[in-house]
Design a protein around this motif. Structure first.
Motif, PDB file in Angstrom:
ATOM      1  N   VAL A  36      -6.731  12.979  -4.470  1.00 41.20           N
ATOM      2  CA  VAL A  36      -5.404  12.016  -3.761  1.00 41.20           C
ATOM      3  C   VAL A  36      -6.906  11.073  -4.179  1.00 41.20           C
ATOM      4  CG1 VAL A  36      -3.691  12.969  -2.974  1.00 41.20           C
ATOM      5  CG2 VAL A  36      -5.978  12.305  -1.202  1.00 41.20           C
ATOM      6  N   ALA A  37      -6.427   9.869  -4.965  1.00 37.03           N
ATOM      7  CA  ALA A  37      -7.411   8.581  -4.655  1.00 37.03           C
ATOM      8  C   ALA A  37      -7.418   8.162  -3.155  1.00 37.03           C
ATOM      9  CB  ALA A  37      -6.439   7.607  -5.069  1.00 37.03           C
ATOM     10  N   LYS A  38      -8.764   7.516  -2.864  1.00 38.42           N
ATOM     11  CA  LYS A  38      -8.934   7.349  -1.327  1.00 38.42           C
ATOM     12  C   LYS A  38      -8.312   6.018  -1.202  1.00 38.42           C
ATOM     13  CE  LYS A  38     -14.228   7.285  -2.038  1.00 38.42           C
ATOM     14  NZ  LYS A  38     -15.084   6.569  -2.444  1.00 38.42           N
ATOM     15  N   GLU A  39      -7.669   4.983  -2.026  1.00 38.62           N
ATOM     16  CA  GLU A  39      -6.988   3.710  -1.399  1.00 38.62           C
ATOM     17  C   GLU A  39      -5.183   4.701  -1.110  1.00 38.62           C
ATOM     18  OE1 GLU A  39      -6.565   4.431  -6.123  1.00 38.62           O
ATOM     19  OE2 GLU A  39      -7.895   3.795  -4.310  1.00 38.62           O
ATOM     20  N   ASP A  40      -4.889   5.325  -1.084  1.00 35.83           N
ATOM     21  CA  ASP A  40      -3.901   5.730  -1.109  1.00 35.83           C
ATOM     22  C   ASP A  40      -4.224   7.098   0.767  1.00 35.83           C
ATOM     23  OD1 ASP A  40      -2.324   5.057  -3.060  1.00 35.83           O
ATOM     24  OD2 ASP A  40      -3.536   6.827  -4.324  1.00 35.83           O
TER      25      ASP A  40
ATOM     26  N   MET B   6       1.024  -1.142  -0.332  1.00 37.05           N
ATOM     27  CA  MET B   6       0.509  -0.193   0.119  1.00 37.05           C
ATOM     28  C   MET B   6       0.709   1.084  -0.040  1.00 37.05           C
ATOM     29  SD  MET B   6      -2.140   1.364   3.008  1.00 37.05           S
ATOM     30  CE  MET B   6      -2.536   3.381   3.460  1.00 37.05           C
ATOM     31  N   MET B   7       0.262   1.957  -0.839  1.00 39.41           N
ATOM     32  CA  MET B   7       1.751   3.452  -0.721  1.00 39.41           C
ATOM     33  C   MET B   7       0.463   4.647  -0.788  1.00 39.41           C
ATOM     34  SD  MET B   7       4.081   4.658  -1.723  1.00 39.41           S
ATOM     35  CE  MET B   7       4.500   6.971  -2.107  1.00 39.41           C
ATOM     36  N   VAL B   8       0.640   5.217   0.795  1.00 42.22           N
ATOM     37  CA  VAL B   8       0.166   5.809   1.558  1.00 42.22           C
ATOM     38  C   VAL B   8       0.471   6.897   1.318  1.00 42.22           C
ATOM     39  CG1 VAL B   8      -0.483   7.203   4.258  1.00 42.22           C
ATOM     40  CG2 VAL B   8      -0.352   4.576   3.781  1.00 42.22           C
ATOM     41  N   LYS B   9      -0.364   8.341   0.369  1.00 44.92           N
ATOM     42  CA  LYS B   9       0.453   9.220   0.374  1.00 44.92           C
ATOM     43  C   LYS B   9      -0.275  10.345   1.392  1.00 44.92           C
ATOM     44  CE  LYS B   9       0.041   8.315  -5.103  1.00 44.92           C
ATOM     45  NZ  LYS B   9       0.085   8.145  -6.060  1.00 44.92           N
ATOM     46  N   ALA B  10      -1.615  10.667   1.557  1.00 46.00           N
ATOM     47  CA  ALA B  10      -2.324  11.478   2.025  1.00 46.00           C
ATOM     48  C   ALA B  10      -2.445  10.943   3.331  1.00 46.00           C
ATOM     49  CB  ALA B  10      -3.114  12.646   1.929  1.00 46.00           C
ATOM     50  N   LEU B  11      -2.031  11.817   5.104  1.00 48.75           N
ATOM     51  CA  LEU B  11      -2.917  11.576   6.149  1.00 48.75           C
ATOM     52  C   LEU B  11      -4.289  12.476   6.812  1.00 48.75           C
ATOM     53  CD1 LEU B  11       0.054   9.876   7.430  1.00 48.75           C
ATOM     54  CD2 LEU B  11      -1.237   8.510   6.468  1.00 48.75           C
TER      55      LEU B  11
ATOM     56  N   LYS C 140       5.458   3.019   5.280  1.00 49.63           N
ATOM     57  CA  LYS C 140       6.131   2.411   4.479  1.00 49.63           C
ATOM     58  C   LYS C 140       5.749   1.870   3.664  1.00 49.63           C
ATOM     59  CE  LYS C 140      10.486   4.376   6.782  1.00 49.63           C
ATOM     60  NZ  LYS C 140      11.395   4.138   7.890  1.00 49.63           N
ATOM     61  N   GLY C 141       4.743   1.087   3.967  1.00 46.18           N
ATOM     62  CA  GLY C 141       3.941   0.259   3.211  1.00 46.18           C
ATOM     63  C   GLY C 141       4.442  -1.137   3.608  1.00 46.18           C
TER      64      GLY C 141
END
Length: 212
Positions: free
Chosen positions: A153-157, A1-6, A211-212
């Protein structure tokens, strides 16, 4: 999983406002309904919007009670709020790593900004979604969806992080991953029943998760 936003809730997640909230509710309720409420009774008011809480207490006095709450709360804000362990340094590290940060709260934007000033981290957040930014507050998905739209950003990120059922349910309703915080005033077990994707023992756990 790639996290782009919190996406972070504010009260009880980034800034410990529990004492401030309980004391403010007690001040307002003791003035209007002497002897009818205890600090323990006020715990359930942590999380929902002020209007939701006061509608439950006295539907015909909501505006008056909200005004009274805000007045006392503003006057005592800076003396009664405290920092949670690891929050500031973790936010700084996440930002330095290029993770985009936003706040999604049921609080008014001006009061969120005041709290951010106390923490000294306002510059790390790209967007603040507050009570006055939306038609529907959490657990409705609107605040989270608005944040996604602003961040593009996309939901999955994305992960929605909070200390209350409203935060986790809003995340589920918006289709994003969620993280509950173990330092929630209502207790970790309370939050686990809403099935967050992650449970944070400390804010630093996010450094591993992204970091996934």
């Amino acid at each position: 999983m790639m996290v782009k936003a919190l996406l972070f809730d504010f009260d009880g997640t980034l800034l410990d406002t529990n004492e401030l909230i309980i004391q403010t509710f007690m001040h307002v309720l003791e003035e209007k309904f002497p002897g009818q409420y205890s600090p323990k009774d006020c715990i359930k008011f942590i999380g929902p919007s002020l209007r939701q809480s006061f509608t439950e207490i006295a539907p015909d006095m909501v505006d008056e009670l909200v005004a009274s709450y805000r007045k006392w709360n503003i006057e005592h804000h800076d003396e009664l709020v405290t920092q949670y362990d690891g929050v500031v340094s973790t936010l700084q590290q996440l930002h330095a790593q290029g993770i985009r940060l936003a706040i999604v709260s049921t609080k008014r934007v001006d009061m969120i900004e005041r709290g951010l000033k106390v923490l000294g981290v306002g510059h790390l957040f790209e967007h603040i979604i507050g009570f006055d930014s939306v038609q529907h507050v959490k657990p409705h998905p609107e605040p989270i969806l608005l944040a996604l739209e602003k961040l593009q950003v996309a939901k999955e990120d994305v992960i929605m992080i909070g200390d209350n059922s409203h935060d986790i349910e809003a995340g589920h309703n918006a289709g994003v991953k969620t993280a509950g915080v173990a330092w929630t005033f209502k207790g970790e077990d309370y939050l686990k029943q809403f099935s967050p994707t992650y449970m944070l023992d400390n804010m630093t756990d996010l450094l591993t998760i992204v970091k996934g």
